[in-house]
Design an enzyme around this catalytic site. Structure first.
Site, PDB file in Angstrom:
ATOM      1  N   HIS A 109       0.795  -1.228  -0.019  1.00  0.00           N
ATOM      2  CA  HIS A 109       0.056  -0.122   0.008  1.00  0.00           C
ATOM      3  C   HIS A 109       0.758   1.297  -0.169  1.00  0.00           C
ATOM      4  CE1 HIS A 109      -2.266   3.311   1.893  1.00  0.00           C
ATOM      5  NE2 HIS A 109      -3.199   2.819   1.288  1.00  0.00           N
ATOM      6  N   CYS A 145      -5.625   2.836 -16.914  1.00  0.00           N
ATOM      7  CA  CYS A 145      -5.223   3.640 -15.700  1.00  0.00           C
ATOM      8  C   CYS A 145      -4.720   2.943 -14.569  1.00  0.00           C
ATOM      9  CB  CYS A 145      -6.568   4.416 -15.275  1.00  0.00           C
ATOM     10  SG  CYS A 145      -7.932   3.475 -14.737  1.00  0.00           S
TER      11      CYS A 145
END
Lengths: 629, 629
Positions: A193, A578
């Protein structure tokens, strides 16, 4: 005697990338004949190899001996300068120049770097602390904080430069990360993360610096015998993975000043078939993206706006609302915030398309941490404390009810929009109100509404007409008209497999290659990286980390199917990507090969992507779209 | 005057499916002429429609009037009997018979039912509580709970059999319904929420049992003077709508006694291209499967054996072992257990193939519940209790370290085998030792080793040769030889997409359609069913629950790709399916169309699947494999 010089035909010492005519002049003065001979030979060599040469030579008793020649290594800056110079001198074509500069060169030129001498000095004086994974390039210097709230507070209120230090990060740490100059974690890998968010925001980041122990309670980190307390200065090199004690001097390049790079990238754009767009959630990201040459916004994640401190309590009340009316009331409060966000984005991207993704993550991500709350409740119960207990217990029940075994494949994206349409209805209204206001101010807007996590055309058939009605209603209210599109992410394998159907309603596709890779491989990203991905890469089971470079045989085959089937249904279908792969040169090449219209990546990656897009176009010159195997 | 009889040409009262020659004889005696005319007409009608007729007639003043004729409704038993009889009488062909009996008929004949004698006894002793609408068939026995959360908790944590009882149900009750053996409501009809959901998930259900009053506050239900409290046993017959107090014994109808069904299924097998195998974890399941006509075991889940009471502590020690040696020591203890399990399976399936799947679930499934342990630790800390605390804290840390955000896509299957190969090495040794021992006893064994969760050929290249070496070593040690195969599940989308490669090493494919559906749709099954799947079915976004019936356009397209690509590489590739879809007629038809060799389902579904396989063969007669769109 002179030897082991690295000299190019322009008489530059290209290892350092700076003119060193003094040395050459000295040679010219001392041995004019050998000097002239040397200049002729190196010039011939460069013309022959069409590449700057790294030559070894010696001059013995006035006689020049050439010992070796090879293509020269050089700094990023020199590489760009030489390529551009050689084009200007007619030595090579623009195409050659594009192919000679590497994407790594461009990357390096855009990230602040630590001064090399200072780094060596730091190692000598024991200020080198640890080396971890170089997760997001660049150099950052700041005061260490071990908590997102404090890091943000110190950065915003005290105007400090901060470095956020954590064992690992979670979505509710993002506000602290964004406010900081750099991020350091003791755990996690290149796609943890922390790493993903940091790359996304161009924040220098080192993860998995396992020599460091972070003690969140005592608010210190320790490495060997060194203890770094909250507020102490550290320096983090996201390009190399190094961490230092104290303030290390940096050199920060600006793209506007790098005229050679700007020239090269201009040539690149002219040669590319793929456009480069950027992922940007805030107006300032969009401005940066535009400065870096992005031709649109490929992904604006609206939920990041929900995490902002003043908004999160409203978001939480909205989630816990027990009636649609109560929910709508909270959403009405959020609407002006969202409208303002979108307004800034449209203004920054005046004339360019802006793709805004509707809310994607599961709602429990916006709620307080379940385990922490559970611990509080258990503690209060055992101690017999009753004040506020009932309230906490109620909240715990509500949060537990949102718990999912596999949230990645749970109630999020379009599924959430179908179960609870009020949120996206507010978002579309905010978006079109902002677009209308901008239009009235003379700004050219091209909004594109992106629906995430579609798996079947029926989902779009259910939600899209409702949203289109809102869009039209707003344009009627405001008496303006502007072009817009509705489209979808292709990130669920089934969406790729049934893309032919989906394209009958979706006006554009954007591959969400992060999720598409997760589900095509069945790898939960965070779990996989921690548990087996590294082992797989080491054992050669995975040649590359599929979260960094598109897996052409698996994920890529699905992408190609989706484009081919989608364009059969809708030849004008706009296709982009994306996911984080949008900034990876190998993946960009693949996107070119299968016929994407654009790739979208983080603003800092835009120049790299522009070069990669041109290189792909040159490599596959004359080929429209790759053939099936 | 006679009227509204339902009579077929054989003079049987076919509604009950029992001979009622007495009635017909009476008619014959009283009005011989009309009787003869009636028998001639009904015989003509049956020959014409090739189907038992439901006729309405009247005899007025000795004259026969035929009022109406239509194809007759009948019980499952009658349907089978009539079809077989009509073949034997030369009225219809075997193919016709196969097409006239429905898979629901066969299902009904094999579903466990309450013992008829026990039901009558219950009525006499006042244990019959109420009769409602038979909303979803099947017999369920369990403890009554009046709240979805409690019902789920009792079922999952306390391992109770539960029956959820409510006045009516709503979407947020679904998790409690799914966890329960049966559902009972006092309100609502055949299309109420409870009825729709129960049928959707195959849970026996009675709705609208209006004699019952449910008091949610007091947590009791009352019928007349009888009060049933939370936790008391009740029995619900979803086939008849009856509700009883206490535990009613069920009987699984014996297939051996149903000679007509056996005859019909024999004909079915002769017409089918697909074989029907069964999923069986224990020898007794295998015996049942064989009795039901299974031609092999398509899935033996070896981890079920790990959960058995005496083995679980060994399994837990093995998981927590800190060295490979310590782990191997525990595995050596498990080996004799596994060998015995496999021995029994091979013996039961003498002569037939047995596919054994290597360990699949993530290891934390074998460990104690994390939340419960955390609560214990927090409580002890607050109370200041120290005895045993350190041990619990250590275990908690170990379990927390195993925690995964999305375990469905985490460290399990072949990934676990690569990170920790000792477990599967033990399993393969146990399997081949058992197979060798059986061979020496004269049993014909055909073991097939199935590797789960493969996503790339490299995984098989890493693990399979290691396991083949063990297999060969065992055969050398035991001086026996028997045929065997190594293959893989195709349950990760990437495996389907790259099946052409994978087939170069895998000798068979078995579609794990549960996981393949989860990942192709990106639906975490448990989360989805609770959160949005029902809404999706109701809103028409999903026409069928994809976990019950294969989604042909998405999951199915991947399956077809996998078979086509796989057979290009290995024309002899054996292909099956072992997900729950293997027992679903619509999915079986699809498996036939794409060229599967077999379907594998739970033993009770084998007869249904045999009929469905034959019906698919007849429907698609003359077509080898379906064409691509």
């Amino acid at each position: 005697m002179y030897g082991d010089y690295l000299i190019n035909a322009q008489g530059e010492d290209v290892v350092a990338g700076i003119r060193n005519t003094q040395k050459i002049e000295n040679l010219g003065k001392e041995m004019p004949e050998a000097y002239q001979q040397f200049m002729d030979i190196t010039s011939t060599l460069e013309r022959h190899y069409k590449e700057m040469q790294d030559v070894e030579f010696t001059i013995e008793r006035g006689k020049l001996w050439m010992l070796q020649t090879r293509n020269g290594k050089r700094t990023a800056k020199a590489a760009v300068k030489i390529a551009v110079d050689m084009v200007n001198e007619g030595l090579i074509s623009k195409e050659d120049a594009i192919q000679r500069v590497t994407t790594d060169n461009v990357d390096t030129l855009l990230h602040p770097q630590f001064d090399e001498k200072a780094k060596k000095e730091a190692e000598k004086t024991g200020k080198f602390l640890a080396k971890g994974v170089n997760a997001s390039p660049g150099a950052a210097v700041g005061q260490a904080y071990f908590d997102a709230d404090i890091a943000e507070k110190m950065a915003k209120e005290e105007k400090q430069s901060t470095i956020m230090v954590r064992p690992f990060t979670k979505p509710d740490d993002v506000h602290g990360m964004i406010a900081s100059k750099g991020v350091l974690t003791s755990e996690g890998g290149a796609t943890s993360h922390a790493a993903v968010v940091a790359r996304q925001f161009g924040i220098p980041c080192v993860v998995g610096a396992s020599a460091i122990t972070v003690d969140l309670d005592k608010r210190v980190m320790t490495v060997g015998g060194i203890v770094v307390k909250e507020g102490e200065w550290i320096s983090v090199d996201g390009t190399t993975g190094e961490v230092f004690l104290g303030k290390m001097p940096t050199v920060a390049p600006s793209i506007e000043e790098q005229t050679d790079l700007l020239t090269l990238l201009k040539w690149a754009d002219d040669l590319s078939r793929l456009q480069v767009w950027a992922n940007a959630d805030y107006p300032k990201d969009a401005q940066r993206a535009r400065a870096f040459g992005a031709k649109g916004i490929g992904l604006c994640r609206t939920e990041h706006m929900f995490f902002e401190q003043e908004r999160l309590p409203i978001v939480q009340r909205m989630i816990l609302a027990e009636t649609s009316e109560a929910r709508t009331k909270e959403l009405d409060e959020l609407l002006p915030f969202q409208r303002k966000d979108f307004d800034g984005l449209f203004e920054a991207m005046n004339g360019y398309p802006v793709i805004i993704r509707l809310i994607d993550p599961p709602l429990h991500e916006f709620m307080p941490d379940e385990e922490k709350l559970f611990e509080e409740v258990v503690t209060m119960r055992v101690k017999g404390e009753t004040k506020g207990l009932a309230e906490k217990e109620k909240l715990l029940v509500d949060i537990k009810a949102m718990h999912e075994s596999n949230p990645m494949m749970g109630l999020r994206g379009v599924r959430l929009s179908i179960v609870m349409p009020e949120i996206v209805e507010m978002q579309v209204r905010a978006m079109f109100e902002a677009a209308a206001d901008c239009t009235l101010r003379g700004i050219v807007v091209k909004p594109e509404v992106m629906i995430p996590l579609t798996g079947t055309i029926k989902e779009l058939e259910w939600i899209q007409p409702r949203l289109v009605r809102i869009a039209k209603a707003v344009m009627d209210e405001k008496k303006v008209n502007f072009p817009y599109k509705f489209g979808t992410m292709i990130e669920i394998p089934r969406a790729a497999v049934t893309a032919g159907e989906i394209a009958s309603i979706a006006e554009f596709f954007s591959f969400g290659t992060n999720d598409l890779t997760q589900m095509t491989y069945g790898y939960s990203r965070d779990d996989a990286e921690r548990n087996f991905l590294l082992k797989y890469v080491e054992a050669g089971i995975l040649v590359k980390n599929p979260f960094q470079t598109i897996d052409r045989d698996g994920v890529g085959r699905l992408m190609k199917m989706a484009i081919d089937d989608g364009r059969k249904t809708r030849p004008s279908l706009e296709v982009g990507i994306c996911g984080e792969h949008g900034g990876d040169p190998d993946s960009i090449e693949f996107c070119h090969m299968i016929g994407n219209n654009y790739v979208s990546c983080s603003p800092f990656r835009v120049p790299v992507a522009r070069l990669a897009a041109a290189q792909a176009a040159l490599k596959h010159r004359g080929i429209t779209v790759m053939e099936d195997k």
